[in-house]
Design a protein around this motif. Structure first.
Motif, PDB file in Angstrom:
ATOM      1  N   THR A  13      -4.952   8.363  -2.509  1.00  0.00           N
ATOM      2  CA  THR A  13      -3.970   9.363  -2.907  1.00  0.00           C
ATOM      3  C   THR A  13      -2.873   9.486  -1.868  1.00  0.00           C
ATOM      4  O   THR A  13      -1.747   9.846  -2.204  1.00  0.00           O
ATOM      5  N   ARG A  14      -3.160   9.211  -0.616  1.00  0.00           N
ATOM      6  CA  ARG A  14      -2.106   9.197   0.390  1.00  0.00           C
ATOM      7  C   ARG A  14      -1.138   8.063   0.119  1.00  0.00           C
ATOM      8  O   ARG A  14       0.048   8.166   0.381  1.00  0.00           O
ATOM      9  N   GLY A  15      -1.675   6.928  -0.387  1.00  0.00           N
ATOM     10  CA  GLY A  15      -0.839   5.760  -0.599  1.00  0.00           C
ATOM     11  C   GLY A  15       0.067   5.861  -1.802  1.00  0.00           C
ATOM     12  O   GLY A  15       1.074   5.178  -1.867  1.00  0.00           O
ATOM     13  N   ARG A  16      -0.292   6.696  -2.798  1.00  0.00           N
ATOM     14  CA  ARG A  16       0.515   6.798  -4.003  1.00  0.00           C
ATOM     15  C   ARG A  16       1.100   8.183  -4.127  1.00  0.00           C
ATOM     16  O   ARG A  16       0.621   9.138  -3.518  1.00  0.00           O
ATOM     17  N   LEU A  31       3.007  -3.572  -5.639  1.00  0.00           N
ATOM     18  CA  LEU A  31       1.958  -4.044  -4.733  1.00  0.00           C
ATOM     19  C   LEU A  31       1.926  -5.563  -4.676  1.00  0.00           C
ATOM     20  O   LEU A  31       1.797  -6.159  -3.589  1.00  0.00           O
ATOM     21  N   SER A  32       2.043  -6.201  -5.833  1.00  0.00           N
ATOM     22  CA  SER A  32       2.045  -7.664  -5.880  1.00  0.00           C
ATOM     23  C   SER A  32       3.242  -8.236  -5.141  1.00  0.00           C
ATOM     24  O   SER A  32       3.122  -9.224  -4.394  1.00  0.00           O
ATOM     25  N   THR A  33       4.390  -7.605  -5.306  1.00  0.00           N
ATOM     26  CA  THR A  33       5.598  -8.061  -4.610  1.00  0.00           C
ATOM     27  C   THR A  33       5.423  -7.942  -3.105  1.00  0.00           C
ATOM     28  O   THR A  33       5.770  -8.858  -2.344  1.00  0.00           O
ATOM     29  N   ALA A  34       4.879  -6.819  -2.664  1.00  0.00           N
ATOM     30  CA  ALA A  34       4.690  -6.600  -1.233  1.00  0.00           C
ATOM     31  C   ALA A  34       3.768  -7.653  -0.634  1.00  0.00           C
ATOM     32  O   ALA A  34       4.068  -8.242   0.419  1.00  0.00           O
ATOM     33  N   GLU A  35       2.660  -7.931  -1.308  1.00  0.00           N
ATOM     34  CA  GLU A  35       1.725  -8.916  -0.764  1.00  0.00           C
ATOM     35  C   GLU A  35       2.345 -10.314  -0.753  1.00  0.00           C
ATOM     36  O   GLU A  35       2.151 -11.075   0.201  1.00  0.00           O
ATOM     37  N   TYR A  65       6.738   5.996  -7.473  1.00  0.00           N
ATOM     38  CA  TYR A  65       5.394   5.446  -7.302  1.00  0.00           C
ATOM     39  C   TYR A  65       4.873   5.578  -5.880  1.00  0.00           C
ATOM     40  O   TYR A  65       3.676   5.797  -5.675  1.00  0.00           O
ATOM     41  N   PHE A  66       5.742   5.412  -4.903  1.00  0.00           N
ATOM     42  CA  PHE A  66       5.322   5.464  -3.502  1.00  0.00           C
ATOM     43  C   PHE A  66       6.327   6.266  -2.686  1.00  0.00           C
ATOM     44  O   PHE A  66       7.532   6.110  -2.885  1.00  0.00           O
ATOM     45  N   PRO A  67       5.853   7.062  -1.748  1.00  0.00           N
ATOM     46  CA  PRO A  67       6.772   7.842  -0.920  1.00  0.00           C
ATOM     47  C   PRO A  67       7.469   7.031   0.169  1.00  0.00           C
ATOM     48  O   PRO A  67       8.463   7.474   0.735  1.00  0.00           O
ATOM     49  N   SER A  68       6.930   5.840   0.472  1.00  0.00           N
ATOM     50  CA  SER A  68       7.502   5.034   1.549  1.00  0.00           C
ATOM     51  C   SER A  68       6.984   3.609   1.457  1.00  0.00           C
ATOM     52  O   SER A  68       6.037   3.312   0.712  1.00  0.00           O
ATOM     53  N   LYS A  69       7.598   2.731   2.241  1.00  0.00           N
ATOM     54  CA  LYS A  69       7.120   1.349   2.325  1.00  0.00           C
ATOM     55  C   LYS A  69       5.721   1.302   2.951  1.00  0.00           C
ATOM     56  O   LYS A  69       4.857   0.531   2.509  1.00  0.00           O
ATOM     57  N   ASP A  70       5.489   2.135   3.955  1.00  0.00           N
ATOM     58  CA  ASP A  70       4.181   2.158   4.595  1.00  0.00           C
ATOM     59  C   ASP A  70       3.085   2.571   3.619  1.00  0.00           C
ATOM     60  O   ASP A  70       1.932   2.129   3.734  1.00  0.00           O
ATOM     61  N   ALA A  71       3.423   3.428   2.652  1.00  0.00           N
ATOM     62  CA  ALA A  71       2.429   3.852   1.665  1.00  0.00           C
ATOM     63  C   ALA A  71       1.988   2.677   0.798  1.00  0.00           C
ATOM     64  O   ALA A  71       0.846   2.637   0.330  1.00  0.00           O
ATOM     65  N   VAL A  72       2.877   1.734   0.568  1.00  0.00           N
ATOM     66  CA  VAL A  72       2.512   0.529  -0.179  1.00  0.00           C
ATOM     67  C   VAL A  72       1.460  -0.249   0.610  1.00  0.00           C
ATOM     68  O   VAL A  72       0.442  -0.688   0.059  1.00  0.00           O
ATOM     69  N   ASP A  78      -6.319  -0.246   1.206  1.00  0.00           N
ATOM     70  CA  ASP A  78      -7.380   0.439   0.473  1.00  0.00           C
ATOM     71  C   ASP A  78      -7.978  -0.465  -0.596  1.00  0.00           C
ATOM     72  O   ASP A  78      -9.204  -0.549  -0.774  1.00  0.00           O
ATOM     73  N   ARG A  79      -7.120  -1.187  -1.315  1.00  0.00           N
ATOM     74  CA  ARG A  79      -7.588  -2.071  -2.384  1.00  0.00           C
ATOM     75  C   ARG A  79      -8.367  -3.262  -1.824  1.00  0.00           C
ATOM     76  O   ARG A  79      -9.388  -3.674  -2.386  1.00  0.00           O
ATOM     77  N   VAL A  80      -7.898  -3.825  -0.717  1.00  0.00           N
ATOM     78  CA  VAL A  80      -8.572  -4.988  -0.137  1.00  0.00           C
ATOM     79  C   VAL A  80      -9.952  -4.605   0.398  1.00  0.00           C
ATOM     80  O   VAL A  80     -10.932  -5.334   0.197  1.00  0.00           O
ATOM     81  N   THR A  81     -10.048  -3.464   1.078  1.00  0.00           N
ATOM     82  CA  THR A  81     -11.350  -3.057   1.612  1.00  0.00           C
ATOM     83  C   THR A  81     -12.323  -2.717   0.481  1.00  0.00           C
ATOM     84  O   THR A  81     -13.519  -3.007   0.577  1.00  0.00           O
ATOM     85  N   ALA A  82     -11.812  -2.125  -0.595  1.00  0.00           N
ATOM     86  CA  ALA A  82     -12.667  -1.859  -1.751  1.00  0.00           C
ATOM     87  C   ALA A  82     -13.133  -3.169  -2.383  1.00  0.00           C
ATOM     88  O   ALA A  82     -14.277  -3.296  -2.827  1.00  0.00           O
TER      89      ALA A  82
END
Length: 220
Positions: A13-16, A31-35, A65-72, A78-82
């Motif tokens: 929730t912090r990330g989005r 997210l896909s673009t960032a990666e 969708y995101f408050p900042s680039k860092d939130a992306v 979060d997704r990778v660790t999950a």
């Protein structure tokens, strides 16, 4: 193994943006673009305009969708660790079946997940010193993995497969920290690094030696 999301609390929730439903196609496109862009250049050189353009949306729409680039980046971590937790499955719960195979399965699956997302791993390592949320999320995730390893080591000691020795938690901290550094060095080609095809076998040998200590050193 329980998911790292639970250990990390409210990381997603912090990330989005609050109230957004995870899985929105435009969110996933960001997210896909960032990666993808992180495989081409450092995270610091990626702009919000780059992310918005790659996702096919406007800059103002990005902030929906995101408050900042860092939130992306936080959401990607979060997704990778999950994903790593999901890949690990119940390997620790089946340790008594074949300890060597189960530890190798666990280390190998974590390695494969992080290698598949190594751009995210390297970017998070780069910003961890200055981004408190990334640092806190990674610390929570690492604590979760330490506790899982500690529980497995203690179970192996109780059933007589591993000898008593150093506190299981201390051993789990050292071994997980070693995994983190060795994998990072290999992915980043940072200083002395284990060749990627050998990483899992090298880490496995150290884990087995530290936990089971089946070969005592020669007497002086």
């Amino acid at each position: 193994m329980t998911t790292a999301r639970a250990a990390a609390g409210t990381a997603s929730t912090r990330g989005r943006r609050a109230g957004r439903r995870s899985g929105d196609q435009r969110e996933l496109a960001i997210l896909s673009t960032a990666e993808r862009l992180m495989t081409e250049r450092p995270f610091a050189e990626i702009s919000i305009d780059d992310l918005a353009q790659g996702a096919g949306i406007s800059r103002p729409a990005f902030y929906f969708y995101f408050p900042s680039k860092d939130a992306v980046l936080l959401t990607l971590l979060d997704r990778v660790t999950a994903e790593a937790d999901a890949a690990a499955g119940d390997a620790l719960g089946r340790m008594a079946d074949d300890p060597r195979a189960r530890w190798r399965e666990l280390i190998g699956r974590f390695h494969d997940t992080f290698r598949a997302h190594k751009a995210v791993v390297l970017a998070c390592a780069q910003v961890r010193g200055t981004n408190a949320e990334v640092r806190e999320l990674w610390a929570a995730v690492l604590e979760h993995w330490v506790r899982c390893a500690q529980t497995a080591i203690e179970a192996e000691r109780r059933r007589g497969a591993a000898p008593d020795g150093l506190p299981a938690r201390d051993l789990a901290i050292a071994l997980n920290s070693m995994n983190e550094r060795v994998m990072y060095a290999t992915f980043a080609a940072d200083g002395p690094a284990v060749p990627e095809p050998d990483v899992v076998d090298v880490l496995l040998d150290v884990w087995l030696s530290a936990i089971y200590r089946s070969t005592p050193p020669p007497s002086v």
